[in-house]
Each structure stands twice: as C-alpha cells, then as structure tokens.
Enzyme design. Sequence first.
Site, PDB file in Angstrom:
ATOM      1  N   THR A  49       0.771  -1.136  -0.118  1.00 48.53           N
ATOM      2  CA  THR A  49      -0.044   0.114  -0.086  1.00 48.53           C
ATOM      3  C   THR A  49       0.834   1.263  -0.008  1.00 48.53           C
ATOM      4  O   THR A  49       0.411   2.303  -0.419  1.00 48.53           O
ATOM      5  CB  THR A  49      -0.889   0.128   1.401  1.00 48.53           C
ATOM      6  OG1 THR A  49      -1.618  -1.232   1.538  1.00 48.53           O
ATOM      7  CG2 THR A  49      -1.987   1.111   1.015  1.00 48.53           C
ATOM      8  N   TYR A 112     -13.268  -2.594   1.238  1.00 46.91           N
ATOM      9  CA  TYR A 112     -14.683  -1.916   0.700  1.00 46.91           C
ATOM     10  C   TYR A 112     -15.793  -2.919   0.749  1.00 46.91           C
ATOM     11  O   TYR A 112     -16.840  -2.837   1.276  1.00 46.91           O
ATOM     12  CB  TYR A 112     -14.590  -1.279  -0.717  1.00 46.91           C
ATOM     13  CG  TYR A 112     -15.810  -0.501  -0.826  1.00 46.91           C
ATOM     14  CD1 TYR A 112     -15.920   0.733  -0.410  1.00 46.91           C
ATOM     15  CD2 TYR A 112     -16.777  -1.015  -1.799  1.00 46.91           C
ATOM     16  CE1 TYR A 112     -16.941   1.392  -0.491  1.00 46.91           C
ATOM     17  CE2 TYR A 112     -17.925  -0.363  -1.915  1.00 46.91           C
ATOM     18  CZ  TYR A 112     -18.092   0.946  -1.432  1.00 46.91           C
ATOM     19  OH  TYR A 112     -19.158   1.699  -1.448  1.00 46.91           O
ATOM     20  N   TYR A 138      -2.490  -9.993   5.019  1.00 46.21           N
ATOM     21  CA  TYR A 138      -2.047  -8.659   5.789  1.00 46.21           C
ATOM     22  C   TYR A 138      -3.700  -8.163   6.120  1.00 46.21           C
ATOM     23  O   TYR A 138      -4.505  -7.890   5.411  1.00 46.21           O
ATOM     24  CB  TYR A 138      -1.888  -7.811   4.508  1.00 46.21           C
ATOM     25  CG  TYR A 138      -1.648  -6.404   4.616  1.00 46.21           C
ATOM     26  CD1 TYR A 138      -1.425  -5.911   6.334  1.00 46.21           C
ATOM     27  CD2 TYR A 138      -1.085  -5.435   3.962  1.00 46.21           C
ATOM     28  CE1 TYR A 138      -1.134  -4.714   6.546  1.00 46.21           C
ATOM     29  CE2 TYR A 138      -0.989  -4.061   4.218  1.00 46.21           C
ATOM     30  CZ  TYR A 138      -1.026  -3.742   5.537  1.00 46.21           C
ATOM     31  OH  TYR A 138      -0.647  -2.400   5.923  1.00 46.21           O
ATOM     32  N   ARG A 143      -7.876   0.316   6.852  1.00 44.83           N
ATOM     33  CA  ARG A 143      -7.948   0.589   5.362  1.00 44.83           C
ATOM     34  C   ARG A 143      -8.993  -0.347   4.712  1.00 44.83           C
ATOM     35  O   ARG A 143      -9.440   0.099   3.786  1.00 44.83           O
ATOM     36  CB  ARG A 143      -6.596   0.229   4.858  1.00 44.83           C
ATOM     37  CG  ARG A 143      -5.379   1.464   5.220  1.00 44.83           C
ATOM     38  CD  ARG A 143      -4.209   0.937   4.386  1.00 44.83           C
ATOM     39  NE  ARG A 143      -3.392   1.972   4.734  1.00 44.83           N
ATOM     40  CZ  ARG A 143      -2.894   3.025   3.950  1.00 44.83           C
ATOM     41  NH1 ARG A 143      -3.913   3.421   2.737  1.00 44.83           N
ATOM     42  NH2 ARG A 143      -2.058   3.850   4.051  1.00 44.83           N
ATOM     43  N   LYS A 167       0.826 -10.370   8.315  1.00 47.68           N
ATOM     44  CA  LYS A 167       1.175  -9.165   8.828  1.00 47.68           C
ATOM     45  C   LYS A 167       0.123  -8.479   9.423  1.00 47.68           C
ATOM     46  O   LYS A 167      -0.940  -8.202   9.055  1.00 47.68           O
ATOM     47  CB  LYS A 167       1.515  -8.257   7.659  1.00 47.68           C
ATOM     48  CG  LYS A 167       2.076  -6.598   7.793  1.00 47.68           C
ATOM     49  CD  LYS A 167       2.102  -5.999   6.571  1.00 47.68           C
ATOM     50  CE  LYS A 167       2.139  -4.521   7.022  1.00 47.68           C
ATOM     51  NZ  LYS A 167       2.327  -3.563   5.762  1.00 47.68           N
ATOM     52  N   ILE A 209       6.913  -5.337   9.221  1.00 46.14           N
ATOM     53  CA  ILE A 209       7.230  -4.648   7.805  1.00 46.14           C
ATOM     54  C   ILE A 209       6.638  -3.305   7.900  1.00 46.14           C
ATOM     55  O   ILE A 209       5.813  -2.837   8.323  1.00 46.14           O
ATOM     56  CB  ILE A 209       6.021  -5.500   6.915  1.00 46.14           C
ATOM     57  CG1 ILE A 209       6.310  -6.870   6.687  1.00 46.14           C
ATOM     58  CG2 ILE A 209       6.020  -4.604   5.538  1.00 46.14           C
ATOM     59  CD1 ILE A 209       5.510  -7.651   5.771  1.00 46.14           C
TER      60      ILE A 209
END
Length: 293
Positions: A49, A112, A138, A143, A167, A209
């Site tokens: 991202t 979304y 992830y 987000r 992650k 990360i």
Amino acid sequence: MSLHNSLKGTGVAIVTPFKKDFSIDYNALEKIINFLINNNINYIVSLGTTGETPTLSREEQIEIINFTYKIVDSRVPVVVGIGGNNTNEVIHNLQTYPLEKATAVLSASPYYSKPSQEGIYQHYKALAAVSPKPIILYNVPHRTGKNIDASTVIRLAKEVKNIGGIKEACGNFAQFTKILRDAPSDFFITSGEDDILIPQIAIGMQGVISVMGNAYPKEMSEIVRLCLENKFAEATALNNQLIEACELMFCENNPAGVKAFMSEKGLLENVVRLPLISLSEANHQKIKNFLNK
C-alpha cells in the site's frame, strides 16, 4: 514452507518514487533500494500500500517487480504485494505476475466489500490454491473496513497449506495473543505497525514490515534487532528518538508523510499520485524542524 528464517526481522514496504510529471522515477527507486539494503534491512516488500499500488497500472506493477529484482540482485528477499477485492483478478495476477524470484506474496484482505469471515476464508483459500509462492495475510482493517478475526487466521493457518503467515495491523493485542498462542509453530507473524512494534515483538512476533524504514532503515533495523535479542530497554531508548518522526509520518496520509522525510534526505522528489496529495506546507515544515534538531 516456513518463512521464519527468510523474513525474520525488518522488512520495508517500499515507496514508489515519481518524477514531477508523475512517471515512475527508476533512478530514485534504485537509490532507495540500495539505501535500504546498505542500512541493514532484512527484506523488501514491493507493491505494498505504501507503494501507492492502486494508482499503478498493471504494466507499471510488472515493470516495478522486475526492476526491483534486478537491483536487489538476490542480496535480500523480495516479497510482492498482490491483493484486491476482486478474487478472480487477484488469481489472474498471481498466475501472470513475475513471481519466480519472490519469497512470498503479501495480500491484503478484500477492501470495501466487507465480506463475512467465511468469505475472507474462501478468498484466501482460492488465492493459496494458485499462488506459486506462500501467501502472507495482511490484516489492516482501518484501510479495508473489515477485520480478519483471530479464528479465521488460525483456521487459514491450520487448514490451507500455502498460507505462510500474517502481517498484523489491527492494533488489538487480544487478537495478537490469540494468533500467537494458537497458530502453528512455523506460521510467520509480523507487525505492520511501526508505533507498537516493540510490544508486538515482546509477545512473540518475528519483526515488522515497516513504513518508517524507508526513511530510517538503519534505526528501524536496529530497534527490531534489539527486540529480537530481548534488549527491550535499549530498543525503547532508540525508539524514543523517533516517536515524533513517526507521528509526523502518519499525520495526514501514507505515504505523503514518509515521502516528505525522504525528499528532505535527497532520496526522491516529493510527489504522490492522486487521490493522495503531498503533505501540507505546515506539516512539511514540522518535518524540516525535526530533521534540523
């Protein structure tokens, strides 16, 4: 396949540098890759991202992957980010992107759409079935709009052979501890949150990360190394010097903050692609003030 040994430590979700005309600045990308490797990071995450991947065309993404392999030249592992909320498209990308030299694929949960936990499970199961490399989940619900619950992570870790790790960036320590307690011993679990990586490693995660590592690779690598050696007082002392930098880096959006730091260090032009915009003048001045201390 365990990712513990190859990806333990500090990974950096590398930015995509742009020229003033918004084209990709490959000279800057080469400079950044060498800067990271020369300052002791353990691996690079390409097309995360932080790399503004949603603004990159498919052709640009493939070019970046191949260029990254070329410049890295096997000095550190490379993880490639491939995710999305169209499962069939992600499958197509996993089958067609150049992944031969990748160590793993980092795949954010579908954004979304807000699928159910069963939908998230089936999404990752479908990806794992075709991916030529282990999948790292992830989880970044601020987000994506949807958490991957601990029970879903454990189910994927135990039932789906090609799911190699996660992650974690949900900020929930109760969830972290459940995953660390119940996941298979060879399941790779790393932090996705620069600001809380010390306590995350303290309870058992294998590294981070990092976004901050783009601008502070030496410092972030040292903090993680100290934590992994159980030298938490020393790690905290070093981390305390970067608390303000971390706050400034995420004060508006990512990667505008880290790119502002990097531009002041001469690593790239301070350019992001819409819908993101560069950091406000006031906050950029705060970064200059911090760096001049």
